[in-house]
Design a protein around this motif. Structure first.
Motif, PDB file in Angstrom:
ATOM      1  N   PRO A  20       0.874  -1.176  -0.089  1.00 30.49           N
ATOM      2  CA  PRO A  20      -0.061  -0.218   0.030  1.00 30.49           C
ATOM      3  C   PRO A  20       0.820   1.266  -0.077  1.00 30.49           C
ATOM      4  O   PRO A  20       1.827   1.289   0.814  1.00 30.49           O
ATOM      5  N   GLY A  21       0.560   2.244  -0.858  1.00 29.95           N
ATOM      6  CA  GLY A  21       1.383   3.380  -0.860  1.00 29.95           C
ATOM      7  C   GLY A  21       2.574   3.533  -1.483  1.00 29.95           C
ATOM      8  O   GLY A  21       3.338   4.468  -1.498  1.00 29.95           O
ATOM      9  N   CYS A  22       2.770   2.374  -2.401  1.00 28.25           N
ATOM     10  CA  CYS A  22       4.017   2.233  -3.002  1.00 28.25           C
ATOM     11  C   CYS A  22       3.924   3.132  -4.280  1.00 28.25           C
ATOM     12  O   CYS A  22       3.165   3.403  -4.764  1.00 28.25           O
ATOM     13  N   TRP A  23       5.228   3.472  -4.774  1.00 24.62           N
ATOM     14  CA  TRP A  23       5.418   4.114  -6.206  1.00 24.62           C
ATOM     15  C   TRP A  23       5.297   3.000  -7.113  1.00 24.62           C
ATOM     16  O   TRP A  23       6.097   2.237  -7.121  1.00 24.62           O
ATOM     17  N   TYR A  24       4.736   3.255  -8.171  1.00 25.62           N
ATOM     18  CA  TYR A  24       4.841   2.602  -9.282  1.00 25.62           C
ATOM     19  C   TYR A  24       5.518   3.127 -10.321  1.00 25.62           C
ATOM     20  O   TYR A  24       4.821   4.226 -10.790  1.00 25.62           O
ATOM     21  N   MET A  51      -3.210  14.333   5.075  1.00 26.93           N
ATOM     22  CA  MET A  51      -2.288  14.335   4.084  1.00 26.93           C
ATOM     23  C   MET A  51      -0.785  13.937   4.682  1.00 26.93           C
ATOM     24  O   MET A  51      -0.111  13.264   4.037  1.00 26.93           O
ATOM     25  N   LEU A  52      -0.393  14.628   5.666  1.00 26.41           N
ATOM     26  CA  LEU A  52       0.850  14.182   6.685  1.00 26.41           C
ATOM     27  C   LEU A  52       0.689  12.750   6.864  1.00 26.41           C
ATOM     28  O   LEU A  52       1.883  11.963   6.866  1.00 26.41           O
ATOM     29  N   ALA A  53      -0.105  12.135   7.539  1.00 28.27           N
ATOM     30  CA  ALA A  53      -0.428  10.933   7.957  1.00 28.27           C
ATOM     31  C   ALA A  53      -0.102   9.913   6.877  1.00 28.27           C
ATOM     32  O   ALA A  53       0.742   9.007   6.725  1.00 28.27           O
ATOM     33  N   GLU A  54      -0.542  10.039   5.666  1.00 26.61           N
ATOM     34  CA  GLU A  54      -0.556   9.261   4.396  1.00 26.61           C
ATOM     35  C   GLU A  54       0.785   9.270   3.930  1.00 26.61           C
ATOM     36  O   GLU A  54       1.447   8.242   3.375  1.00 26.61           O
ATOM     37  N   ALA A  55       1.501  10.555   3.959  1.00 22.01           N
ATOM     38  CA  ALA A  55       3.082  10.807   3.527  1.00 22.01           C
ATOM     39  C   ALA A  55       3.952   9.919   4.304  1.00 22.01           C
ATOM     40  O   ALA A  55       4.711   9.471   3.772  1.00 22.01           O
ATOM     41  N   LEU A  56       3.580  10.080   5.547  1.00 23.62           N
ATOM     42  CA  LEU A  56       4.377   9.590   6.901  1.00 23.62           C
ATOM     43  C   LEU A  56       4.285   7.850   6.581  1.00 23.62           C
ATOM     44  O   LEU A  56       5.386   7.128   6.415  1.00 23.62           O
ATOM     45  N   SER A  57       3.057   7.418   6.287  1.00 29.21           N
ATOM     46  CA  SER A  57       3.029   5.890   5.887  1.00 29.21           C
ATOM     47  C   SER A  57       3.567   5.494   4.732  1.00 29.21           C
ATOM     48  O   SER A  57       4.323   4.585   4.770  1.00 29.21           O
ATOM     49  N   ASP A  58       3.344   6.251   3.525  1.00 28.20           N
ATOM     50  CA  ASP A  58       4.003   5.991   2.307  1.00 28.20           C
ATOM     51  C   ASP A  58       5.563   5.763   2.604  1.00 28.20           C
ATOM     52  O   ASP A  58       6.074   4.857   2.010  1.00 28.20           O
ATOM     53  N   THR A  59       6.349   6.585   3.346  1.00 29.35           N
ATOM     54  CA  THR A  59       7.833   6.524   3.457  1.00 29.35           C
ATOM     55  C   THR A  59       8.087   5.644   4.463  1.00 29.35           C
ATOM     56  O   THR A  59       9.216   5.224   4.813  1.00 29.35           O
ATOM     57  N   GLY A  70      14.245  13.789  -3.393  1.00 31.10           N
ATOM     58  CA  GLY A  70      14.808  13.821  -1.914  1.00 31.10           C
ATOM     59  C   GLY A  70      14.067  12.621  -1.109  1.00 31.10           C
ATOM     60  O   GLY A  70      14.309  12.238  -0.403  1.00 31.10           O
ATOM     61  N   ALA A  71      12.638  12.493  -1.388  1.00 31.88           N
ATOM     62  CA  ALA A  71      11.888  11.588  -0.554  1.00 31.88           C
ATOM     63  C   ALA A  71      12.054  10.272  -0.960  1.00 31.88           C
ATOM     64  O   ALA A  71      12.256   9.370  -0.576  1.00 31.88           O
ATOM     65  N   LEU A  72      12.167  10.060  -2.424  1.00 32.05           N
ATOM     66  CA  LEU A  72      12.522   8.649  -2.931  1.00 32.05           C
ATOM     67  C   LEU A  72      13.622   8.063  -2.518  1.00 32.05           C
ATOM     68  O   LEU A  72      13.727   6.868  -2.217  1.00 32.05           O
ATOM     69  N   SER A  73      14.740   8.930  -2.225  1.00 31.83           N
ATOM     70  CA  SER A  73      15.929   8.361  -1.764  1.00 31.83           C
ATOM     71  C   SER A  73      15.879   7.948  -0.199  1.00 31.83           C
ATOM     72  O   SER A  73      16.736   7.481   0.240  1.00 31.83           O
ATOM     73  N   ARG A  74      14.699   8.564   0.360  1.00 38.41           N
ATOM     74  CA  ARG A  74      14.628   8.025   1.772  1.00 38.41           C
ATOM     75  C   ARG A  74      13.563   7.080   2.108  1.00 38.41           C
ATOM     76  O   ARG A  74      12.514   7.271   1.969  1.00 38.41           O
ATOM     77  N   ASN A  75      13.879   5.780   2.202  1.00 34.09           N
ATOM     78  CA  ASN A  75      12.605   5.030   2.979  1.00 34.09           C
ATOM     79  C   ASN A  75      11.393   4.923   1.897  1.00 34.09           C
ATOM     80  O   ASN A  75      10.252   4.913   2.492  1.00 34.09           O
ATOM     81  N   ARG A  76      11.662   4.998   0.506  1.00 36.84           N
ATOM     82  CA  ARG A  76      10.290   4.683  -0.145  1.00 36.84           C
ATOM     83  C   ARG A  76      10.338   3.330  -0.725  1.00 36.84           C
ATOM     84  O   ARG A  76      11.421   2.739  -1.543  1.00 36.84           O
ATOM     85  N   THR A  77       9.253   2.711  -0.718  1.00 41.01           N
ATOM     86  CA  THR A  77       8.733   1.299  -1.112  1.00 41.01           C
ATOM     87  C   THR A  77       8.435   1.576  -2.575  1.00 41.01           C
ATOM     88  O   THR A  77       7.651   2.482  -2.858  1.00 41.01           O
TER      89      THR A  77
END
Length: 539
Positions: free
Chosen positions: A21-25, A146-154, A94-101
């Protein structure tokens, strides 16, 4: 989670595991057509999709997908097989380089050297993620949502505490009438399983009871929410916080976190307190002046608070002193803070949440369609809007979306007599109404940010704001709207007259607002802020 790479063919893109859930494709050359990608995005509510190289055609249709899916065009026209793919992701690198599935579709061919190069370039984006932040907000408002979802995504979210989470009921919500479904979806969060927790059920009951006419008339639940809800929610979160053994940080909000913040400090956690209003002493001085200037509207202002009483300036100062970091959504808020705590402040302007796929032609007919969205309080400067509209006469038609804060203000009643009034509407309905108007006016005396401003811009609506609206810092005066002095009804009337008389300029400003919203989406301040939080938590 570490970076995951999946070599999928077009036919089985839908079989992506639900455990992401919340991954980048990231869709590279040879990836699936956009139609199948759309189906995939509908199935996985929180997926974020970056279209890479040669896939730009049809993006507009893809961006219209609902259910919270977010799309961004990245790397078009670059050599995706080399290291240039990293520089091609300026908004998200910046975000993808840190803890992004991530799950990579249609990019890898086992016998291809280019495939190996792509895998090597992408591999530097991977790192291990672990939930480290406990976030709390009593109502799950848009910015906290929005912040909760962003934190969850990362992978940085350990737990999100709120009063009501309807996510488990989402399959049922989809079958409700549209209006009810839109309302319920305010409390649906796209978080990883087990990351949200409902506390203080009585608060949820109060929120629902406030919509009952009898209780609303007596302002029973309003009094509870204003005076007791945040305190009880805070105490409940403080109790639960002691059980969060993996947490390294706590993130709360200024009026609902004194007990939980103190508990976080005792536990040795890095703490973040977000200012959703200006510092209390600043606002109290402003409102005291306003009661003298506009006595007919004084009943709509927030109640006076003693400096040394509950929620007063002294308590706020104590909270800000305890916090490790103070988060403000605008420089306007930063300027209101006591000098003693200003050195530990962070600026986080809220992101654009939604953007229309296209704009309808500008209406050439009079009257000018003016929209106000917000509580009917003089804090929002509605007296000055009313005065400006009186000057404009029949050249303007006003629509108001917002609740009365009191039933004892004849000035508000007179304003609503000349307006189309909706006391409350779900966010999707508000956006549809925005698309049917010409300009949003928010002449606030004090607005820490004003999310309705960026929401309006995303729907192609120029905005008229004051210097005391934080979101005004994101627009350019005369291009996406007008930035005016506070308490200046003449300036509001002049701005409305310009737009009513020059529809070509109105159309240009509509598109400027729309394109500015796209710029803000691409800048992705939320991703940058999450990355900043991760750095601070590692210190």
């Amino acid at each position: 989670m570490a970076l995951s790479m999946v070599d999928r063919r077009t036919s089985d893109i839908r079989s992506a595991p639900a455990s992401y859930p919340g991954c980048w494709y990231i869709v590279c050359s040879g990836g699936p057509p956009l139609s199948n990608l759309s189906d995939c995005a509908k199935s996985y509510r929180c997926c974020r999709v970056a279209i890479v190289s040669g896939m730009e055609s049809g993006l507009a249709g893809c961006c219209s997908i609902g259910d919270g899916s977010r799309f961004a065009r990245c790397c078009t026209g670059t050599d995706i097989w080399g290291s240039s793919i990293l520089s091609g992701l300026p908004s998200y690198g910046g975000a993808l380089s840190r803890n992004r599935t991530m799950v990579i579709f249609g990019c890898f061919v086992a016998s291809s050297n280019r495939g190996k190069s792509c895998r090597s370039s992408m591999g530097v984006l991977a790192s291990e993620a672990a939930g480290v932040i406990v976030l709390s907000h009593p109502t799950g408002a848009t910015h906290a949502h929005m912040l909760a979802e962003a934190l969850s995504d990362t992978g940085f979210l350990e737990r999100f505490y709120t009063s009501l989470d309807l996510t488990p009921l989402k399959p049922l919500i989809e079958h409700l009438p549209r209006a009810l479904a839109d309302e319920a979806n305010r409390r649906v969060f796209a978080l990883s399983p087990g990351k949200s927790r409902t506390v203080l059920l009585r608060e949820a009951l109060a929120l629902m009871a406030e919509r009952l006419p009898v209780l609303h008339a007596f302002e029973l639940t309003r009094s509870y929410r204003r005076n007791g809800m945040n305190r009880q929610f805070d105490r409940a979160v403080a109790r639960h916080l002691t059980k969060e053994k993996r947490a390294r940080g706590f993130y709360g909000y200024i009026d609902s976190s004194p007990r939980s913040l103190e508990m976080a400090r005792n536990m040795g956690l890095t703490s973040f307190i977000e200012m959703t209003t200006c510092f209390r002493a600043f606002d109290e001085a402003l409102f005291a002046e306003e009661r003298e200037l506009q006595p007919g509207w004084a009943a709509t202002l927030p109640p006076k608070r003693a400096g040394d009483g509950a929620f007063g300036a002294d308590e706020q100062a104590r909270i800000l002193h305890m916090a490790t970091h103070i988060v403000a959504p605008s420089r306007f808020v930063l300027r209101s803070l006591p000098q003693a705590v200003s050195q530990k402040s962070l600026l986080y302007p809220y992101s654009v949440a939604h953007k229309a796929v296209s704009l309808a032609p500008t209406s050439r007919e009079k009257p000018l369609r003016v929209l106000f969205v917000g509580a009917l309080t003089q804090r929002k400067g509605i007296a000055y809007l009313a005065s400006a509209l009186n000057r404009m006469g029949a050249d303007c038609q006003l629509t108001v979306i917002g609740r009365k804060v009191t039933t004892d203000c004849q000035a508000v009643d007179r304003l609503l007599m000349r307006a189309i009034w909706h006391p409350s509407l779900p966010n999707p309905h508000v956006r549809r109404i925005m698309q049917q108007h010409d300009v949003l006016v928010l002449p606030s005396l004090s607005d820490a940010f004003g999310l309705v401003v960026t929401e309006a811009m995303g729907q192609g609506l120029p905005v008229i704001v004051t210097h005391n609206v934080g979101a005004g810092e994101l627009i350019r005066d005369g291009q996406e709207g007008f930035i005016l002095p506070v308490r200046d009804s003449d300036a509001i009337a002049q701005a409305l007259h310009i737009l009513a008389a020059d529809r070509d300029r109105l159309e240009a400003m509509r598109f400027a607002a729309w394109y500015r919203a796209e710029e803000l989406l691409q800048q992705n301040a939320l991703a940058d802020f999450v990355a900043q939080l991760s750095v601070l938590l590692k210190k």
